[in-house]
Design a protein around this motif. Structure first.
Motif, short mmCIF file in Angstrom:
data_model
loop_
_atom_site.label_atom_id
_atom_site.label_comp_id
_atom_site.label_asym_id
_atom_site.label_seq_id
_atom_site.Cartn_x
_atom_site.Cartn_y
_atom_site.Cartn_z
N HIS A 134 11.81 59.10 48.65
CA HIS A 134 13.25 58.92 48.82
C HIS A 134 13.97 60.27 48.77
N LEU A 135 13.50 61.12 47.94
CA LEU A 135 14.11 62.44 47.81
C LEU A 135 13.96 63.20 49.13
N HIS A 136 12.81 63.10 49.72
CA HIS A 136 12.57 63.76 51.00
C HIS A 136 13.52 63.19 52.06
N GLN A 137 13.66 61.88 52.11
CA GLN A 137 14.55 61.23 53.07
C GLN A 137 16.00 61.64 52.82
N LEU A 138 16.41 61.66 51.57
CA LEU A 138 17.78 62.08 51.23
C LEU A 138 18.03 63.53 51.66
N GLN A 139 17.06 64.38 51.46
CA GLN A 139 17.21 65.77 51.86
C GLN A 139 17.37 65.88 53.37
N LYS A 140 16.62 65.05 54.12
CA LYS A 140 16.75 65.04 55.58
C LYS A 140 18.16 64.64 55.99
N GLU A 141 18.67 63.59 55.35
CA GLU A 141 20.02 63.11 55.68
C GLU A 141 21.08 64.16 55.34
N ILE A 142 20.92 64.82 54.24
CA ILE A 142 21.85 65.89 53.86
C ILE A 142 21.81 67.01 54.89
N ASP A 143 20.60 67.38 55.32
CA ASP A 143 20.47 68.43 56.32
C ASP A 143 21.14 68.02 57.63
N GLU A 144 20.98 66.76 58.02
CA GLU A 144 21.62 66.27 59.25
C GLU A 144 23.15 66.31 59.12
N LEU A 145 23.65 65.88 57.98
CA LEU A 145 25.10 65.93 57.75
C LEU A 145 25.60 67.37 57.79
N GLN A 146 24.87 68.27 57.19
CA GLN A 146 25.27 69.68 57.20
C GLN A 146 25.28 70.21 58.63
N LYS A 147 24.30 69.80 59.42
CA LYS A 147 24.22 70.22 60.81
C LYS A 147 25.45 69.71 61.58
#
Length: 123
Positions: free
Chosen positions: A93-106
Motif C-alpha cells: 500500500h505504501l508503494h501504491q500511495l507513493q505512486k499516487e503522490i508522484d502522479e499528483l505532483q506531476k
C-alpha cells in the motif's frame, strides 16, 4: 534490613513481656517457672514462624519478579513481531500511495507550467 528490625522488635517485645510478667505476677515459684517456660516457647515459636514466613515471602517475591521479567520479555517480543507484520502488510500500500503522490505532483507541476493564457481560454 527491615526484616532484622522486625525480628529485633519481636525479640525485644518478648523479653520485655517476660520481664514484666516476672515482676508483676504474684505466682508461686513453680507456676512462675512454668509461665516463663510457656512464654519462652511461645516467643521462640513466633520467631521461628516469622523466619519461615519471611523466607517464603522472599521466595514468592523472587518467583513473581522472574515471572514479571519473563512476561515483559514475551510482550516486547510480541510487540516487535506485530510491528514487523504491520510493516510487511503496509509495504504494498505504501508503494501504491507513493505512486499516487508522484502522479499528483506531476499533475501539479504540469499545471504550473501551463501558461495562464491557455488556462483562461479553457475556462
Amino acid at each position: 534490613m527491615k526484616t532484622k528490625s522486625f525480628i529485633a522488635g519481636i525479640v525485644a517485645g518478648g523479653v520485655i513481656g517476660s520481664v514484666a510478667t516476672l515482676l508483676t505476677t504474684p505466682l508461686p515459684g513453680k507456676e512462675l517457672r512454668h509461665s516463663v517456660k510457656v512464654n519462652y516457647n511461645t516467643t521462640k515459636d513466633n520467631l521461628l514462624t516469622a523466619k519461615q514466613e519471611g523466607i517464603a515471602l522472599k521466595s514468592q517475591f523472587q518467583q513473581t519478579w522472574n515471572e514479571g521479567v519473563n512476561k515483559m520479555k514475551a510482550t516486547a517480543s510480541e510487540m516487535k513481531d506485530s510491528v514487523d507484520d504491520w510493516k510487511d502488510d503496509i509495504k504494498p500500500h505504501l508503494h501504491q500511495l507513493q505512486k499516487e503522490i508522484d502522479e499528483l505532483q506531476k499533475t501539479i507541476d504540469e499545471t504550473k507550467r501551463t501558461p495562464k493564457k491557455e488556462h483562461d481560454e479553457k475556462l
